[in-house]
Scaffold this motif. Structure first.
Motif, PDB file in Angstrom:
ATOM      1  N   VAL A 153       5.289  -4.144  -2.651  1.00  0.00           N
ATOM      2  CA  VAL A 153       4.859  -4.910  -1.465  1.00  0.00           C
ATOM      3  C   VAL A 153       4.327  -4.069  -0.916  1.00  0.00           C
ATOM      4  CG1 VAL A 153       5.675  -5.001   0.825  1.00  0.00           C
ATOM      5  CG2 VAL A 153       6.748  -5.894  -1.227  1.00  0.00           C
ATOM      6  N   ASP A 154       2.891  -4.404  -0.385  1.00  0.00           N
ATOM      7  CA  ASP A 154       1.766  -3.626   0.432  1.00  0.00           C
ATOM      8  C   ASP A 154       0.871  -2.780  -0.333  1.00  0.00           C
ATOM      9  OD1 ASP A 154       2.122  -4.705   3.243  1.00  0.00           O
ATOM     10  OD2 ASP A 154       3.587  -3.177   3.320  1.00  0.00           O
ATOM     11  N   ALA A 155       0.821  -2.691  -1.893  1.00  0.00           N
ATOM     12  CA  ALA A 155       0.565  -1.814  -2.684  1.00  0.00           C
ATOM     13  C   ALA A 155      -1.148  -2.198  -2.594  1.00  0.00           C
ATOM     14  CB  ALA A 155       1.198  -2.629  -3.595  1.00  0.00           C
ATOM     15  N   PRO A 156      -2.219  -0.758  -2.825  1.00  0.00           N
ATOM     16  CA  PRO A 156      -3.013  -0.882  -2.955  1.00  0.00           C
ATOM     17  C   PRO A 156      -3.805  -1.985  -4.445  1.00  0.00           C
ATOM     18  CG  PRO A 156      -1.920   1.475  -2.221  1.00  0.00           C
ATOM     19  CD  PRO A 156      -1.358   0.732  -3.256  1.00  0.00           C
TER      20      PRO A 156
END
Length: 254
Positions: free
Chosen positions: A101-104
């Motif tokens: 979740v929300d990883a680059p």
């Protein structure tokens, strides 16, 4: 009975540090001439110097194997210099951990490009030469060693895309093994657990701190331990293929 590697040629990717560096030294010590492949030329030059000082011979190949052409050029350089290719260790890889979740997304792309595509490009370029070596030469067998991870067996929260890449390497290794094993090209999967290398240093600071906490107090393996396992795999008699090696620190539970 183990066999030395005299008269053979090896190529190791990701050879500028860690497992690749130690493996190149080890294979040279077993008698192979070694092409060392990575992006950091100065580290490769230092490695080649150590090999030469010990009486061996190494070729420095500065290359980024995430480019298909660069991977092919690296293999071609080894064959042009040494005349053959008997052993390939596809070791180059990167481990960028963290929540999905929300990883680059660029971290995911980098892992897929190196852990999967870089390994595929190297294997594809090397296979015709390995098949040729297995058809003749000093040992009448050739080896493609694919360095994966315990993460290729056990999925964990916080390493989802790294798990994905390493599970993929395992599937590729087994399919290719079935394809070429009767032609005496052995495909071997090496799955290390925690090793003291610079691999974790590529992570974001907060992830590095989590990794330090996870391994605090545990005696991790050295890169030389994995190199020794690879040396064992590639020096078996022609009739013996070591398909998988899962190797963990004694204290690592999972």
């Amino acid at each position: 009975m183990a066999q030395g590697l005299d008269g053979t040629v090896a190529l190791v990717t990701g050879a500028s540090s860690g497992i690749g560096y130690a493996t190149a030294l080890h294979l040279a010590g077993l008698g192979a001439r070694v092409a060392v492949v990575a992006r950091r030329r100065e580290r490769l030059a230092e490695l080649a110097g150590r090999i030469a000082d010990a009486g061996g011979e190494a070729l420095v190949v500065e290359s980024d194997v995430t480019s298909e052409q660069a991977a092919r050029d690296a293999v071609d350089a080894a064959v042009q210099r040494f005349g053959r290719l008997d052993t390939v260790v596809a070791n180059a890889g990167v481990m960028l951990l963290g929540p999905i979740v929300d990883a680059p997304v660029p971290e995911w792309e980098r892992m897929v490009q190196l852990n999967v595509l870089g390994l595929l490009y190297t294997s594809h370029a090397a296979l015709p030469h390995l098949l040729s070596a297995a058809d003749g030469g000093p040992r009448s067998v050739a080896d493609l060693v694919l360095v994966s991870s315990v993460a290729g067996r056990v999925a964990r929260s916080g390493s989802g895309v790294y798990n994905l890449t390493k599970h993929g390497v395992g599937a590729f290794a087994e399919s290719l093994r079935q394809e070429v094993t009767r032609r005496h090209v052995r495909v071997s999967l090496i799955e290390p657990g925690a090793v003291k290398t610079e691999l974790s240093s590529h992570n974001r600071p907060e992830i590095q701190e989590q990794n330090r906490a996870r391994w605090e107090g545990m005696e991790r393996m050295e890169a030389e331990d994995i190199a020794d396992a690879i040396g064992y795999v590639v020096t078996r008699p022609r009739r013996v293929a070591i398909n998988e090696v899962l190797i963990r620190p004694t204290e690592q539970e999972g």
